[in-house]
Design a protein around this motif. Sequence first.
Motif, PDB file in Angstrom:
ATOM      1  N   ILE A 210       1.028  -1.343  -0.198  1.00  0.00           N
ATOM      2  CA  ILE A 210       0.099   0.001   0.229  1.00  0.00           C
ATOM      3  C   ILE A 210       0.631   1.746   0.025  1.00  0.00           C
ATOM      4  O   ILE A 210       2.270   1.216   0.903  1.00  0.00           O
ATOM      5  N   ARG A 211       0.554   2.333  -0.774  1.00  0.00           N
ATOM      6  CA  ARG A 211       1.304   3.289  -0.516  1.00  0.00           C
ATOM      7  C   ARG A 211       1.243   4.460   0.165  1.00  0.00           C
ATOM      8  O   ARG A 211      -0.783   4.712  -0.008  1.00  0.00           O
ATOM      9  N   VAL A 212       1.699   4.235   0.946  1.00  0.00           N
ATOM     10  CA  VAL A 212       1.154   5.925   2.197  1.00  0.00           C
ATOM     11  C   VAL A 212       2.001   7.067   2.065  1.00  0.00           C
ATOM     12  O   VAL A 212       1.469   7.837   2.940  1.00  0.00           O
ATOM     13  N   HIS A 213       2.783   7.175   1.469  1.00  0.00           N
ATOM     14  CA  HIS A 213       3.491   8.177   1.005  1.00  0.00           C
ATOM     15  C   HIS A 213       4.123   8.814  -0.629  1.00  0.00           C
ATOM     16  O   HIS A 213       4.049   7.380  -1.104  1.00  0.00           O
ATOM     17  N   ARG A 214       4.170   9.887  -1.156  1.00  0.00           N
ATOM     18  CA  ARG A 214       4.893   9.557  -2.333  1.00  0.00           C
ATOM     19  C   ARG A 214       6.271   8.819  -2.869  1.00  0.00           C
ATOM     20  O   ARG A 214       6.513   8.490  -3.442  1.00  0.00           O
ATOM     21  N   SER A 215       6.687   8.903  -1.575  1.00  0.00           N
ATOM     22  CA  SER A 215       8.344   8.046  -1.481  1.00  0.00           C
ATOM     23  C   SER A 215       8.186   6.422  -1.273  1.00  0.00           C
ATOM     24  O   SER A 215       9.141   6.360  -1.250  1.00  0.00           O
ATOM     25  N   PHE A 216       7.514   6.049  -0.240  1.00  0.00           N
ATOM     26  CA  PHE A 216       7.301   4.973   0.220  1.00  0.00           C
ATOM     27  C   PHE A 216       5.490   4.308   0.544  1.00  0.00           C
ATOM     28  O   PHE A 216       4.695   4.472  -0.087  1.00  0.00           O
ATOM     29  N   ALA A 217       6.284   2.965   0.230  1.00  0.00           N
ATOM     30  CA  ALA A 217       5.241   1.609   0.050  1.00  0.00           C
ATOM     31  C   ALA A 217       5.266   0.337   0.872  1.00  0.00           C
ATOM     32  O   ALA A 217       6.430   0.463   1.321  1.00  0.00           O
ATOM     33  N   ASP A 246      -6.438   9.143   3.930  1.00  0.00           N
ATOM     34  CA  ASP A 246      -7.827   8.521   4.197  1.00  0.00           C
ATOM     35  C   ASP A 246      -7.426   6.876   3.524  1.00  0.00           C
ATOM     36  O   ASP A 246      -8.581   6.181   3.747  1.00  0.00           O
ATOM     37  N   THR A 247      -6.893   6.901   2.386  1.00  0.00           N
ATOM     38  CA  THR A 247      -6.594   5.996   1.493  1.00  0.00           C
ATOM     39  C   THR A 247      -6.410   4.644   2.846  1.00  0.00           C
ATOM     40  O   THR A 247      -7.594   3.575   2.785  1.00  0.00           O
ATOM     41  N   PHE A 248      -4.835   4.812   3.568  1.00  0.00           N
ATOM     42  CA  PHE A 248      -4.828   4.403   4.357  1.00  0.00           C
ATOM     43  C   PHE A 248      -5.338   3.976   5.338  1.00  0.00           C
ATOM     44  O   PHE A 248      -5.757   2.375   5.837  1.00  0.00           O
ATOM     45  N   MET A 249      -6.119   5.009   5.932  1.00  0.00           N
ATOM     46  CA  MET A 249      -7.483   4.186   7.139  1.00  0.00           C
ATOM     47  C   MET A 249      -8.599   3.715   7.164  1.00  0.00           C
ATOM     48  O   MET A 249      -8.669   3.038   7.458  1.00  0.00           O
ATOM     49  N   GLN A 250      -8.809   3.886   5.125  1.00  0.00           N
ATOM     50  CA  GLN A 250     -10.096   2.915   4.823  1.00  0.00           C
ATOM     51  C   GLN A 250      -9.982   1.459   5.159  1.00  0.00           C
ATOM     52  O   GLN A 250     -10.702   0.415   4.973  1.00  0.00           O
ATOM     53  N   LEU A 251      -8.577   1.293   5.400  1.00  0.00           N
ATOM     54  CA  LEU A 251      -7.993  -0.072   4.933  1.00  0.00           C
ATOM     55  C   LEU A 251      -8.882  -1.082   6.185  1.00  0.00           C
ATOM     56  O   LEU A 251      -9.015  -2.592   5.966  1.00  0.00           O
ATOM     57  N   PHE A 252      -8.779  -0.145   7.737  1.00  0.00           N
ATOM     58  CA  PHE A 252      -9.276  -0.497   9.221  1.00  0.00           C
ATOM     59  C   PHE A 252     -10.518  -0.540   8.981  1.00  0.00           C
ATOM     60  O   PHE A 252     -11.566   0.195   8.892  1.00  0.00           O
ATOM     61  N   LYS A 253     -11.148  -1.977   9.679  1.00  0.00           N
ATOM     62  CA  LYS A 253     -12.617  -1.875   9.865  1.00  0.00           C
ATOM     63  C   LYS A 253     -12.959  -1.635  11.710  1.00  0.00           C
ATOM     64  O   LYS A 253     -11.741  -2.753  12.048  1.00  0.00           O
ATOM     65  N   GLN A 254     -13.830  -1.092  12.745  1.00  0.00           N
ATOM     66  CA  GLN A 254     -13.819  -0.283  13.346  1.00  0.00           C
ATOM     67  C   GLN A 254     -15.106  -1.453  14.083  1.00  0.00           C
ATOM     68  O   GLN A 254     -15.424  -2.153  13.750  1.00  0.00           O
ATOM     69  N   LEU A 255     -14.511  -2.472  14.916  1.00  0.00           N
ATOM     70  CA  LEU A 255     -15.149  -3.550  15.497  1.00  0.00           C
ATOM     71  C   LEU A 255     -16.494  -2.765  16.364  1.00  0.00           C
ATOM     72  O   LEU A 255     -16.088  -2.128  17.085  1.00  0.00           O
TER      73      LEU A 255
END
Length: 255
Positions: A210-217, A246-255
């Motif tokens: 998952i890309r989390v920064h323009r320089s990192f995945a 936002d894209t990164f946080m959408q990968l997680f689901k709250q229980l």
Amino acid sequence: MDQNVTVLIVEDEGIVALELQESLQNEGFEVVAIVDNGPEALEIIKKEEIDIVLLDINIKGAWDGIETALQLKKQKNIPFIYVTAYADTNTFERAKATMPSAYLVKPFRINDLRKAIELAMFHFTQQQENYQLAREKLSKKENTDLDGILHFNNAIFIKQNYKYNKIGYDDILFLKADGNYTYIQTASKKHIVKYSLQNVIDIFNTDNFIRVHRSFAINMNHLTSFNETAIFINEEEIPIGRNYKDTFMQLFKQL
């Protein structure tokens, strides 16, 4: 002028900083943050995607603007401009030694600042391109097989020294962009391939990266922890770019 040039203002006079911010925004620049001291400026550089820094010399805290510039350069190769009321020779000589892109004495016209920023970005880009060309020539000389990369099932094979070496996807911690190259970091070794970061992600063709920064995945299977501004892969701290948060946080689901 690039309408997306992002600016960090380091200025301890609130009214001056706000006026500068308004003027820059009217010129099409994006002011990401305003801070009044060096350590906060350093934290912003670590977390945000900043193209250029405007530094007052007389700021709050133990670091003045010149010391702040030195600390910023240790963290990231980034152009900066001094905007200061100090015009004395001693201050100028200290500032000059840090190799700023420009030194503007207050009061100055916004048109002069705009031109200084444009020139700073132009010269910085040229320097980076020249560096990249030199790096590519050296890399070709050292290893003409550097750009070979294949993938099969859950592994990639990187061609180095006339043979393909296998790296399992599960062994890869994260990817880091470096111009037209990408570093592939495992727990024990760093590999480099002559592909852009996005090209490597496309070659991998897996949802684990998952890309989390323009320089990192990152490889999500190795995610240790994260907060509002950074991700941790074991002890490695990786910034979260605001365009990817936002894209990164959408990968997680709250229980």
